[in-house]
Scaffold this active site. Structure first.
Site, PDB file in Angstrom:
ATOM      1  N   TYR A 147      -2.122  -1.332  10.558  1.00 36.76           N
ATOM      2  CA  TYR A 147      -2.087  -1.484   9.095  1.00 36.76           C
ATOM      3  C   TYR A 147      -0.750  -0.990   8.540  1.00 36.76           C
ATOM      4  CZ  TYR A 147      -3.944  -1.238   4.275  1.00 36.76           C
ATOM      5  OH  TYR A 147      -4.176  -1.399   2.922  1.00 36.76           O
ATOM      6  N   SER A 193       0.874  -1.170   0.000  1.00 42.12           N
ATOM      7  CA  SER A 193       0.000   0.000   0.000  1.00 42.12           C
ATOM      8  C   SER A 193       0.913   1.222   0.000  1.00 42.12           C
ATOM      9  CB  SER A 193      -0.837  -0.027   1.289  1.00 42.12           C
ATOM     10  OG  SER A 193      -1.405   1.241   1.548  1.00 42.12           O
TER      11      SER A 193
HETATM   12  P1  NAD Z   1     -11.831  -6.167   0.020  1.00 47.68           P
HETATM   13  O1  NAD Z   1     -12.392  -6.047   1.407  1.00 47.68           O
HETATM   14  O2  NAD Z   1     -12.645  -5.739  -1.143  1.00 47.68           O
HETATM   15  O3  NAD Z   1     -11.355  -7.670  -0.252  1.00 47.68           O
HETATM   16  C1  NAD Z   1     -10.574  -8.361   0.683  1.00 47.68           C
HETATM   17  C2  NAD Z   1     -10.834  -9.844   0.501  1.00 47.68           C
HETATM   18  O4  NAD Z   1      -9.971 -10.541   1.415  1.00 47.68           O
HETATM   19  C3  NAD Z   1     -12.273 -10.279   0.822  1.00 47.68           C
HETATM   20  O5  NAD Z   1     -12.778 -11.117  -0.203  1.00 47.68           O
HETATM   21  C4  NAD Z   1     -12.127 -11.046   2.135  1.00 47.68           C
HETATM   22  O6  NAD Z   1     -13.062 -12.121   2.279  1.00 47.68           O
HETATM   23  C5  NAD Z   1     -10.698 -11.581   2.015  1.00 47.68           C
HETATM   24  N1  NAD Z   1     -10.110 -11.923   3.307  1.00 47.68           N
HETATM   25  C6  NAD Z   1     -10.174 -11.212   4.454  1.00 47.68           C
HETATM   26  N2  NAD Z   1      -9.544 -11.875   5.437  1.00 47.68           N
HETATM   27  C7  NAD Z   1      -9.075 -13.033   4.881  1.00 47.68           C
HETATM   28  C8  NAD Z   1      -8.338 -14.126   5.396  1.00 47.68           C
HETATM   29  N3  NAD Z   1      -7.974 -14.185   6.688  1.00 47.68           N
HETATM   30  N4  NAD Z   1      -8.024 -15.129   4.558  1.00 47.68           N
HETATM   31  C9  NAD Z   1      -8.414 -15.099   3.246  1.00 47.68           C
HETATM   32  N5  NAD Z   1      -9.117 -14.085   2.722  1.00 47.68           N
HETATM   33  C10 NAD Z   1      -9.440 -13.065   3.539  1.00 47.68           C
HETATM   34  O7  NAD Z   1     -10.435  -5.379   0.100  1.00 47.68           O
HETATM   35  P2  NAD Z   1      -9.508  -4.719  -1.031  1.00 47.68           P
HETATM   36  O8  NAD Z   1      -9.668  -3.255  -0.915  1.00 47.68           O
HETATM   37  O9  NAD Z   1      -9.679  -5.375  -2.334  1.00 47.68           O
HETATM   38  O10 NAD Z   1      -8.063  -5.047  -0.429  1.00 47.68           O
HETATM   39  C11 NAD Z   1      -7.237  -6.071  -0.951  1.00 47.68           C
HETATM   40  C12 NAD Z   1      -5.792  -5.779  -0.536  1.00 47.68           C
HETATM   41  O11 NAD Z   1      -5.386  -4.522  -1.084  1.00 47.68           O
HETATM   42  C13 NAD Z   1      -5.560  -5.682   0.964  1.00 47.68           C
HETATM   43  O12 NAD Z   1      -4.322  -6.282   1.294  1.00 47.68           O
HETATM   44  C14 NAD Z   1      -5.505  -4.197   1.207  1.00 47.68           C
HETATM   45  O13 NAD Z   1      -4.768  -3.872   2.367  1.00 47.68           O
HETATM   46  C15 NAD Z   1      -4.812  -3.736  -0.058  1.00 47.68           C
HETATM   47  N6  NAD Z   1      -4.992  -2.325  -0.383  1.00 47.68           N
HETATM   48  C16 NAD Z   1      -6.246  -1.815  -0.560  1.00 47.68           C
HETATM   49  C17 NAD Z   1      -6.376  -0.468  -0.870  1.00 47.68           C
HETATM   50  C18 NAD Z   1      -7.724   0.146  -1.076  1.00 47.68           C
HETATM   51  O14 NAD Z   1      -7.781   1.382  -1.094  1.00 47.68           O
HETATM   52  N7  NAD Z   1      -8.801  -0.606  -1.239  1.00 47.68           N
HETATM   53  C19 NAD Z   1      -5.243   0.348  -0.988  1.00 47.68           C
HETATM   54  C20 NAD Z   1      -3.986  -0.215  -0.797  1.00 47.68           C
HETATM   55  C21 NAD Z   1      -3.867  -1.547  -0.491  1.00 47.68           C
END
Ligand code: NAD
Length: 258
Positions: free
Chosen positions: A153, A140
């Site tokens: 985080y 991130s």
């Molecule tokens: P999201 O909530 O849309 O999806 C996350 C998915 O992870 C869900 O399907 C959930 O069921 C699954 N999950 C949660 N805990 C789990 C576990 N213990 N084992 C297996 N699966 C699990 O989130 P997102 O925004 O798509 O985030 C995905 C990644 O991207 C994360 O690592 C997040 O930190 C990172 N990220 C997101 C953003 C953002 O702005 N959305 C920015 C930077 C980084």
């Protein structure tokens, strides 16, 4: 950029960024294992992408060693190889540190760091044996920057960078590369949930959270899109050599510049 049948295990791919990466990889000729805590949603995501020759779903808590091992083994059995890991599953919990429950701290550290460690360990067993592979970690901007309320985080996402850099060095002898993608704010369920929470914790409106907290430092006040992150993931997965390893690629509308 084409994947030519390469097999990717993508964690957290039932939703958001992971889901977008799985779709993009399949479009580029890859085969994908959607590994997610939510098995029903993972099955639906896999069915949307294609039949079981192209996409399978496995239920997996990335913080549970036995489940990770079983899920990765199932993907290898179904497809005959593991070429790419996208360690993407993640959650967000925000609190000022003096109110941060230890249990929530442990949960974030465990899903992000234990998850990245366990999935790496399970996948390199196959990659090292076949002498090729690409490890892709979802970091991130918070792998490089800090924000208030996000102690767990930010600590976890900085830790991901360290693991990826070690894997670039350890993996090199086995023709395995390792890189981290560092997105800015992407409008996914993870971010949607944060808007009212941050408005409450910071005592400002939801509109100000979006404009000032989330997009304030970008060059053009735009959200990064799932498709942008998926394109970077495809580039890292399909890159033809190991020149691109140990790197963190920031895709954030200029919020953070290396
Ligand atoms: P999201 O909530 O849309 O999806 C996350 C998915 O992870 C869900 O399907 C959930 O069921 C699954 N999950 C949660 N805990 C789990 C576990 N213990 N084992 C297996 N699966 C699990 O989130 P997102 O925004 O798509 O985030 C995905 C990644 O991207 C994360 O690592 C997040 O930190 C990172 N990220 C997101 C953003 C953002 O702005 N959305 C920015 C930077 C980084």
């Amino acid at each position: 950029m084409q994947l030519n049948g390469k097999v990717a295990v993508i964690t957290g791919a039932a939703s958001g960024i992971g889901h977008g990466i799985a779709k993009r990889f399949a479009e580029a000729g890859g085969r994908v294992c959607i590994a997610d805590l939510n098995l029903e949603a993972a099955k639906a995501a896999a069915a949307e992408i294609g039949d079981e020759k192209v996409a399978i779903a496995v239920g997996m808590d990335v913080a549970n060693e036995a489940q990770v091992q079983a899920g990765v083994d199932a993907a290898a059995k179904a497809f005959g190889a593991i070429d790419i890991l996208v360690s993407n599953a993640g959650i967000q919990i925000v609190h000022p540190i003096e109110e941060f429950p230890f249990e929530d701290w442990r949960k974030i550290i465990s899903i992000h760091l234990d998850g990245a460690f366990l999935t790496t360990k399970a996948c390199v067993k196959y990659m090292y044996a076949q002498k090729s592979g690409a490890l892709i970690y979802m970091g991130s901007v918070h792998s490089h920057e800090a924000s208030p309320l996000k102690s767990a985080y930010v600590a976890a996402k900085h830790g991901i960078l360290g693991l990826a850099r070690v894997m670039a060095k350890e993996g090199a002898a086995h023709n395995v590369r390792a890189n981290t993608i560092c997105p800015g704010f992407v409008m996914t369920p993870l971010v949607e949930r944060q808007i009212p929470e941050q408005a409450h914790d910071l005592g400002i409106t939801e509109e100000r959270v979006v404009k000032e907290v989330m997009l304030g430092e970008t060059v053009d006040k735009q959200f990064t899109m799932i498709a942008d992150v998926a394109e970077v993931a495809l580039t890292l997965a399909a890159f033809p050599t190991n020149a691109l390893t140990g790197e963190s690629i920031i895709v954030s509308h200029g919020w953070h510049m290396n």
